[in-house]
Design an enzyme around this catalytic site. Structure first.
Site, PDB file in Angstrom:
ATOM      1  N   HIS A  79       0.849  -1.194   0.000  1.00 60.01           N
ATOM      2  CA  HIS A  79       0.000   0.000   0.000  1.00 60.01           C
ATOM      3  C   HIS A  79       0.879   1.236   0.000  1.00 60.01           C
ATOM      4  CE1 HIS A  79      -4.044  -1.781   1.579  1.00 60.01           C
ATOM      5  NE2 HIS A  79      -3.489  -2.537   0.655  1.00 60.01           N
ATOM      6  N   TYR A 208      -9.293   5.563   7.077  1.00 58.55           N
ATOM      7  CA  TYR A 208      -9.475   5.885   8.491  1.00 58.55           C
ATOM      8  C   TYR A 208     -10.481   7.031   8.533  1.00 58.55           C
ATOM      9  CZ  TYR A 208      -5.223   3.214   9.715  1.00 58.55           C
ATOM     10  OH  TYR A 208      -4.280   2.232   9.914  1.00 58.55           O
ATOM     11  N   PRO A 300      -4.753   0.235  18.357  1.00 59.86           N
ATOM     12  CA  PRO A 300      -4.485  -0.241  16.998  1.00 59.86           C
ATOM     13  C   PRO A 300      -4.516   0.843  15.919  1.00 59.86           C
ATOM     14  CG  PRO A 300      -6.703  -0.853  17.665  1.00 59.86           C
ATOM     15  CD  PRO A 300      -6.058  -0.222  18.856  1.00 59.86           C
ATOM     16  N   LYS A 304       0.810  -0.008  14.881  1.00 53.53           N
ATOM     17  CA  LYS A 304       2.196  -0.112  15.319  1.00 53.53           C
ATOM     18  C   LYS A 304       2.518  -1.365  16.138  1.00 53.53           C
ATOM     19  CE  LYS A 304       4.429   3.289  13.553  1.00 53.53           C
ATOM     20  NZ  LYS A 304       4.156   2.688  12.239  1.00 53.53           N
ATOM     21  N   TYR A 392       3.757   6.591  10.219  1.00 50.29           N
ATOM     22  CA  TYR A 392       2.966   5.414   9.850  1.00 50.29           C
ATOM     23  C   TYR A 392       3.830   4.363   9.154  1.00 50.29           C
ATOM     24  CZ  TYR A 392      -1.258   2.858   8.401  1.00 50.29           C
ATOM     25  OH  TYR A 392      -2.228   1.906   8.245  1.00 50.29           O
TER      26      TYR A 392
HETATM   27  C1  PHB Z   1      -6.250  -4.390  10.007  1.00 45.48           C
HETATM   28  O1  PHB Z   1      -6.239  -4.555   8.770  1.00 45.48           O
HETATM   29  O2  PHB Z   1      -6.659  -5.274  10.757  1.00 45.48           O
HETATM   30  C2  PHB Z   1      -5.744  -3.107  10.570  1.00 45.48           C
HETATM   31  C3  PHB Z   1      -5.121  -2.194   9.733  1.00 45.48           C
HETATM   32  C4  PHB Z   1      -4.672  -0.978  10.243  1.00 45.48           C
HETATM   33  C5  PHB Z   1      -4.862  -0.681  11.583  1.00 45.48           C
HETATM   34  C6  PHB Z   1      -5.476  -1.599  12.425  1.00 45.48           C
HETATM   35  C7  PHB Z   1      -5.926  -2.802  11.916  1.00 45.48           C
HETATM   36  O3  PHB Z   1      -4.444   0.526  12.051  1.00 45.48           O
END
Ligand code: PHB
Length: 398
Positions: A79, A208, A300, A304, A392
């Protein structure tokens, strides 16, 4: 249980066979440093535990360069950015353009499966369904621990170095005396409701979303399976949520004038994930060293958790390698301070992302508006975008 206790002598004893413990075991194995991993759960249940999915490029390199497997390259999805969605509008961040970096979407349980397979392939000693009951002599040159296996046979491991890699509810951590240590904790008034669904991708990369209904994350697993989350009350019961109710809630959080619509499908997994920010200082006591969630946990939102665990592994592996090749323990003594620098950067980033993107129920209207002001500041400035992108995708390993 019989009275016999089988003694096992090795160099490094690792309590916990999740990704952190197995990665360290694998790297030690590659360097010819004998070790054992003792894990409480069975292989199947860890393989089926769904956790986060974003790997920094450095974490991918650790897997590939150490010869774990190429599956992360063939099956992981690279990504080059994320989308920050607020006020119903999309704000794409292009990491490649901003900081010349990418991340890879590859689920944590797949990382576990690959590491476990590599240990089995290389003849590593990994024991599942074993309960550790006691740690001993942590302040001596021969720390020890006791465990029993599924057949109720008793063992005692004598080693040079003991590793606590046993997750956020770490037994090892709790064996450290109260003196000279400190715990730092933040709790949040919300949790994540996570689903897995048989549906096509709703978007090519992660979204997000901050919305008046609360946060949502639109993630993926494959062309046909998707992972999504929405902010919920920590006491939420998954049984109170029908598929229709979940899809209505998720859609409300990404609604906007662009009419962005989620692609829906059958939901086959529902979990409420509680989280907190936590750091234990120091990350070592005598000959016991904590890595990953055993020493620190992050919410989450910044993706990280696993990356931070791998960064610990890198620092500790280098310290152990140096110790066994030169008998110099300076790097082992420095482990906690070295690892904690990155831990606190990740704590800051994860807390920041979490507070900027979530809206607590009963939020002060000023605070909700302030978070939108912050999102606007970050997305409308290249410096702001770069700050987020650099964090990130991951600061360079120490
Ligand atoms: C996920 O794909 O499970 C995932 C991705 C990014 C995050 C948290 C979980 O910040």
């Amino acid at each position: 249980m019989s009275n016999e206790r089988t003694i096992i002598k090795t160099k490094v004893g690792i309590v916990g066979g999740g990704p952190a413990g197995l990665m360290l075991s694998h790297m030690l194995g590659q360097a010819g440093i004998e070790n054992i991993v003792v894990e409480a759960r069975d292989h199947q249940s860890i393989s089926n535990t769904h956790r986060a999915g974003i790997l920094e490029a450095q974490a991918v390199s650790m897997l590939v360069d150490s010869g774990v497997d190429g599956r992360v390259l063939s099956e992981g999805d690279v990504h080059s950015g994320i989308d920050l969605r607020f006020n119903g509008e999309s704000h794409p961040l292009d990491f490649t353009d901003l900081v010349d970096a990418t991340v890879t979407l590859y689920a944590q349980n797949e990382v576990f499966i690959d590491l476990a397979a590599a240990r089995a392939r290389d003849g590593g000693d990994v024991r599942y369904l074993c309960e550790v009951t006691e740690l001993m002599d942590l302040e001596t040159d021969t720390p020890k621990f006791r465990f029993t296996n599924a057949e109720d046979e008793a063992f005692e491991v004598h080693c040079d170095i003991l590793i606590g890699a046993d997750g956020s509810r770490s037994f090892c951590r709790r064996q450290i005396p109260d003196t000279n240590r400190q715990d730092f904790t933040v709790t949040y008034p919300f949790a994540w409701f996570g689903i897995l669904t048989e549906a096509p991708k709703s978007a090519p990369e992660l979204i997000y979303a901050n919305s008046p209904h609360g946060f949502a994350l639109i993630s993926q697993r494959s062309e046909t399976v998707q992972r999504m989350y929405f902010q919920c009350h920590p006491g939420e019961n998954v049984h109170d949520w029908s598929e229709d109710r979940i899809w209505t809630e998720l859609q409300a959080r990404v609604d906007g004038p662009d009419n962005f619509t989620l692609k829906t499908g059958k939901i086959f997994d529902k979990t409420v994930l509680k989280f907190r920010s936590f750091v234990r200082e120091p990350l070592s006591h005598g000959r016991l060293f904590l890595i990953g969630d055993a020493g620190h946990t992050v919410p989450p939102t910044g993706a990280k958790g696993l990356n931070l665990a791998f960064a610990d592994v890198k620092v500790l592996f280098e310290a152990l390698d140096s110790y066994y090749s030169t008998s110099n323990d300076a790097l082992l003594h420095a482990y906690s301070d070295t690892a904690l620098k990155r831990v606190w950067k990740a704590q800051n980033f994860s807390y920041w992302m979490t507070s900027m993107l979530h809206t607590p129920v009963d939020a002060d209207p000023f605070m909700a508006k302030r978070a939108l002001g912050e999102l606007e500041t970050v997305t409308s400035s290249r410096y702001g975008q770069q700050y987020l992108a650099e964090s990130y995708t991951g600061w360079p390993h120490a």
